[in-house]
Design an enzyme around this catalytic site. Sequence first.
Site, PDB file in Angstrom:
ATOM      1  N   VAL A  11       4.297   1.177   1.955  1.00 40.55           N
ATOM      2  CA  VAL A  11       4.784   0.194   2.486  1.00 40.55           C
ATOM      3  C   VAL A  11       4.622  -1.169   1.496  1.00 40.55           C
ATOM      4  O   VAL A  11       4.090  -1.605   0.670  1.00 40.55           O
ATOM      5  CB  VAL A  11       3.741  -0.265   3.640  1.00 40.55           C
ATOM      6  CG1 VAL A  11       3.955  -2.260   3.916  1.00 40.55           C
ATOM      7  CG2 VAL A  11       3.177   1.239   4.505  1.00 40.55           C
TER       8      VAL A  11
ATOM      9  N   GLY B 217       1.146  -1.306   0.062  1.00 34.56           N
ATOM     10  CA  GLY B 217       0.198  -0.240   0.241  1.00 34.56           C
ATOM     11  C   GLY B 217       1.193   1.614  -0.253  1.00 34.56           C
ATOM     12  O   GLY B 217       2.149   1.374   0.604  1.00 34.56           O
TER      13      GLY B 217
ATOM     14  N   GLY C 200       0.895   5.475   0.483  1.00 33.55           N
ATOM     15  CA  GLY C 200       0.030   7.071   1.199  1.00 33.55           C
ATOM     16  C   GLY C 200       0.698   8.297   0.183  1.00 33.55           C
ATOM     17  O   GLY C 200       1.453   8.477  -0.336  1.00 33.55           O
ATOM     18  N   SER C 201       0.642   9.541   0.266  1.00 30.78           N
ATOM     19  CA  SER C 201       0.911  10.915   0.488  1.00 30.78           C
ATOM     20  C   SER C 201       2.857  10.776   0.539  1.00 30.78           C
ATOM     21  O   SER C 201       3.966  11.570   0.230  1.00 30.78           O
ATOM     22  CB  SER C 201       0.404  11.694   1.157  1.00 30.78           C
ATOM     23  OG  SER C 201      -0.922  11.684   0.352  1.00 30.78           O
TER      24      SER C 201
ATOM     25  N   LYS D 223       8.703  -0.034   5.576  1.00 30.26           N
ATOM     26  CA  LYS D 223       7.575   1.059   5.399  1.00 30.26           C
ATOM     27  C   LYS D 223       8.649   2.225   4.859  1.00 30.26           C
ATOM     28  O   LYS D 223       9.770   2.505   5.299  1.00 30.26           O
ATOM     29  CB  LYS D 223       6.801   1.501   6.550  1.00 30.26           C
ATOM     30  CG  LYS D 223       6.365   3.131   6.183  1.00 30.26           C
ATOM     31  CD  LYS D 223       5.630   2.987   7.126  1.00 30.26           C
ATOM     32  CE  LYS D 223       4.631   4.920   7.311  1.00 30.26           C
ATOM     33  NZ  LYS D 223       4.081   5.398   8.568  1.00 30.26           N
TER      34      LYS D 223
ATOM     35  N   ASP E 137      -2.490   9.858  15.743  1.00 28.61           N
ATOM     36  CA  ASP E 137      -3.287   9.405  14.586  1.00 28.61           C
ATOM     37  C   ASP E 137      -3.907   8.012  14.609  1.00 28.61           C
ATOM     38  O   ASP E 137      -3.776   6.798  13.500  1.00 28.61           O
ATOM     39  CB  ASP E 137      -2.604   9.024  13.404  1.00 28.61           C
ATOM     40  CG  ASP E 137      -3.526   9.474  12.352  1.00 28.61           C
ATOM     41  OD1 ASP E 137      -4.199   9.498  12.244  1.00 28.61           O
ATOM     42  OD2 ASP E 137      -2.945   8.721  11.190  1.00 28.61           O
TER      43      ASP E 137
END
Length: 293
Positions: A51, A44, A46-47, A66, A152
């Site tokens: 990972v 996966g 993200g910004s 990561k 978070d």
Amino acid sequence: MWNFHWPRPWSGSSDYYQLNTNNNNDEFEDIASIGKFEWMELCGSGSFSSVYKATWTERNITVAAKKVLSLSQKELDILKTIKNPCIINILGVISQSPDFYIIMEYANGGNLFNYLRKLKGSKLPDDTFYQWSEHATEAVRYLGSINIAHRDIKSPNYLITSARDLKLCDFGTAKVSNEGTSVTSHEKGSSPWMAPEMIRDKLASKKSDVYSLGIVIWELLTGEIPYGQADNQYQIMYLVAEKGERPLIPEDCPQLLRRLILSCWLEDRDSRPTPQLILERIQTKSFGPIRKS
């Protein structure tokens, strides 16, 4: 990776969560280069990170790697400090520019948010609700005990292992915090889980994590997406911070559980319960049956 089991009933002692750390594969390591890994697949992205699933050839284990833009000394200090069976095990880091990776325990069950979507409206059994609520809460309790605010806490950041344990991950926004810490716009957690003070005052604390934990427990109860009918994140932030709205708790929810969740969502952060209190309520199963027969 850990030799760890969830005994019943709870012993009432914090020693209940002590790790068996005799396995050398659990030792944190500063890794020289990415050449020690066989890269398998992208899990996966993200910004600010991606990972990957990989094999750490020297240890002969499957890990999650990561890739991040950078690693500060403060972040490294936090990663080296954290050790708890309800938190994804951080095995090491690669911090040789331009390669910055955090090497973690691999959880093959994916994240909690996606798992709940696969249920397609079905609810978790009571045993699973209690177990995963316990795991989620213990992670927050532990971080608070070492003065770390995660900032978070959300279902996408809880991962499911092959042993069906729930473990917290992603410490990119975590801060050492005795009281409150300021939050810049790019550090803010996802809006459905954000405490009102994070939205309105740009201030986060360990009690902000309690608010977010309440949303996660609500998700485990309902299987639904918080504020799933909202048009966008800005509408959610307005509803939470300005209108004081919270997710709807089902009418058949046990009253003690309802009160606990609502107490996590109190506007006054200092009036929210401690993670230790939440944990005790969950471990003693004081709510009784969750699902009506």
